[in-house]
Write a protein that holds these residues in place. Sequence first.
Motif, short mmCIF file in Angstrom:
data_model
loop_
_atom_site.label_atom_id
_atom_site.label_comp_id
_atom_site.label_asym_id
_atom_site.label_seq_id
_atom_site.Cartn_x
_atom_site.Cartn_y
_atom_site.Cartn_z
N THR A 66 -10.77 7.77 2.08
CA THR A 66 -9.27 7.98 2.23
C THR A 66 -9.07 9.23 3.29
O THR A 66 -10.26 9.65 3.81
CB THR A 66 -8.33 8.50 1.07
OG1 THR A 66 -6.93 8.72 1.31
CG2 THR A 66 -8.77 9.86 0.70
N ASP A 72 0.89 -1.23 -0.03
CA ASP A 72 0.04 -0.09 -0.01
C ASP A 72 0.84 1.30 0.12
O ASP A 72 0.48 2.44 0.83
CB ASP A 72 -1.03 -0.04 1.18
CG ASP A 72 -1.99 -1.02 1.20
OD1 ASP A 72 -2.19 -1.49 0.23
OD2 ASP A 72 -2.38 -1.47 2.24
N GLN A 116 -3.56 12.06 3.80
CA GLN A 116 -3.17 11.34 2.47
C GLN A 116 -3.32 12.16 1.25
O GLN A 116 -2.45 12.62 0.58
CB GLN A 116 -4.04 10.06 2.37
CG GLN A 116 -3.17 8.85 2.98
CD GLN A 116 -2.11 8.31 2.31
OE1 GLN A 116 -2.20 8.04 1.13
NE2 GLN A 116 -0.97 8.37 3.13
N ARG A 135 -5.26 1.03 -1.88
CA ARG A 135 -5.07 2.15 -2.52
C ARG A 135 -6.04 2.53 -3.51
O ARG A 135 -6.47 1.34 -4.15
CB ARG A 135 -3.59 2.18 -3.10
CG ARG A 135 -2.48 2.39 -2.00
CD ARG A 135 -1.30 2.70 -2.52
NE ARG A 135 -0.59 1.90 -3.29
CZ ARG A 135 0.48 2.04 -4.31
NH1 ARG A 135 1.21 3.24 -4.10
NH2 ARG A 135 1.03 1.12 -4.72
N ARG A 177 -3.68 6.05 -0.25
CA ARG A 177 -4.04 4.97 0.59
C ARG A 177 -5.59 5.09 1.10
O ARG A 177 -5.96 6.08 1.51
CB ARG A 177 -3.07 4.98 1.71
CG ARG A 177 -1.58 4.63 1.49
CD ARG A 177 -0.79 4.87 2.50
NE ARG A 177 -0.60 3.45 3.22
CZ ARG A 177 -0.20 3.34 4.52
NH1 ARG A 177 0.47 4.33 5.24
NH2 ARG A 177 -0.23 2.19 4.98
#
Length: 715
Positions: free
Chosen positions: A703, A369, A707, A652, A605
Amino acid sequence: MPTPESAQKKEPTVRAGLCAYGRPALEEVGELILQAGIAGIIEVKHYDLATVDLFDCDMAMVVFELNPDINQYKHDLALLKVVKKIQVVMLLVKEEYRQLIDDNKSDLAADDIFYLPMSQANFIKIILTHAASIKIARERESSRAGYARRTIAFGQTLVQNKIINALQLKKALDHQKRLPGKRLGDVLVELGYIDEDQKLHFLSSQLDVPLATPRQYASADLNVVSLVPEYVARRYSCVPLEKNGGELCVAMTDVLDLRLLDSLRDMTDLTIKPLLGDLSDITTSIDRYYHDITSNKDASALMADLDDKVEFLQDKQEEVNLEEIASAGAELGIVKLVNLLIGNAVRDRASDIHLEPMENELVVRYRIDGDLRRIMSPPRHSHQAIITRIKILSNLNIAERRLPQDGRMVVRMGKREVDIRVSVLPSIFGEKAVLRILDKEAFEKSTTSLGFTQHDLEVFTSQITKPYGMIIVTGPTGSGKSTTLYSALQQIKNVTRNVITVEDPVEFHIEGITQVQANSKIGLTFANALRSILRQDPDIVLIGEIRDEETADIAIKMSLTGHLVFSTLHTNDAAGAIARFVDINAPPLLLASCLNLIVAQRLVRKVCQRCRSAYEPPMELLEQLNLPAATAPTFYRGEGCVACNGTGFYGRTAIFEMLPITKDIRTLILRNSPTMDIQAQAEKEGMKTLRRAGIELALKGETSIEQVIAVTTEL
């Protein structure tokens, strides 16, 4: 004689202490408590943390501030938990201090850590769950002491503490009668009245057994786990997690199974300390740890089988004997070890395997990931034999150890076929190898599975179905550009079209498409290959990457002469691709005529859906993202669980920036306008930037906002 109603009124409330070093820090949490409407269940008093000796409460809610420093909190939390023996110690922290707390979590004697701001509903659930657990434990102690004439049933306690209502309890008891042997807690979970975490909290209090924590699951030592055979762990749903002296901590679903406890004690010759665990967490840990135990045993056995003849690989390169090198690479132990490394990597969803020689050890890491994780350290003397085996499999020169080499191998695992791209690079301690895993089974060649929004999918589909023109996908290495282009080819290929690709290297084989491997060593460059492809009567051409003026010139001319051309560029955003073309001397006049669509993309991710929790972001973050504070958006994060190995992320997905080349954009290209002007016009026409697409994905809970910030930039 007192009635049940009067007895209930006399039932003591849970005493909660709201603690801080300063009065202002209590205001936000105090407001949450005031709005929660839990005054009849919890009696809240304010305490100054500087006077820990005066505390008299069942539950301490400590509000964290930067002043004093973290060490003072470590000291005072330990006093509350260990000396004052307060049953539940909670640490409430502003989101901006999360990293500081995470770095010091192991030294903070808090039962739970929560981050503010927090939704009122979530706060009420947490407080009521802990309050009910305290009352259940109190009732257990009263019953054990023998001075209470009446014990309050588990279900009644939940009703009194507003976890469930009386009607839900009645339905659960009626349902339980139809399921002999099923416990009330399991029935309440099955009916959706409480969740699994709440049930485990209540059982922990009722049985006076601690809960197994995500940290314990994630950091178990393989030597400790191996104390219990796998067949026992699977049969009785238990897994050893920690060994402290002569005591073995074992997570299990049934802590009252005396036969199991006796068996584990006799088997390990240790005192067994049961921990209450969730069945899915235990099962996941069993699958992970016992597979790794088997792998490590195999690796150890394989290394023990290697005799001293491998040592010659440490000799000077001038004295290398090719026959000896080849035979070392064919050693049975080395063959099995390389198979083991690849098999485990595919199982763990790794995208890359890194074999890194250090001065005194060989380090094996997997990229999972997007992050590298250390997996094992085979003996240092096995390094060259492993590299030789990899070279043999990927048709590389086993005698050449001074220059970089690139190759490819195909591994079949049962019915599963995996392509592996191999890169070998000389370093000061030996050759480093990186194996890029291209799992055909895991690769879904479909535009619907890439992460497009409905609008993005419509734009992308409309452009890739045009008869001619150029479509460019931009982004850094490893951002999924090739996957996007392969998915497009998969969607539009058919028997009426001649599709040819030229790539370096060919990552995936697609049935029904001619794929050409570029090889600059023999003169088969992108430009040379494209000239030959033009004589192959193509309809659609995919160019792995436009790197130079010559390749760009041929690609543009192909798109202007009735061909649909796909390719990639390395730029930060979609509008920047135009400046990159101009930089390699592509004429703006031709660019404006040939471009159909530019797509910028990044991989982020995904938040683990199993341990996902919602929170309200602090004002500073909203200002950084240019989001209106009045809307009070909700973001999500993973708290870390067994399924995601404590990381909070699992898998992901991609975010996209779509720039269709409209009439106004073409005009700006013809004028050789700066990137900022093209970006502004595209946004005016409705283009979502990468940052905006990421924020929308974060708001959906797919997410985390951290990120998104990490992989996107705003000009």
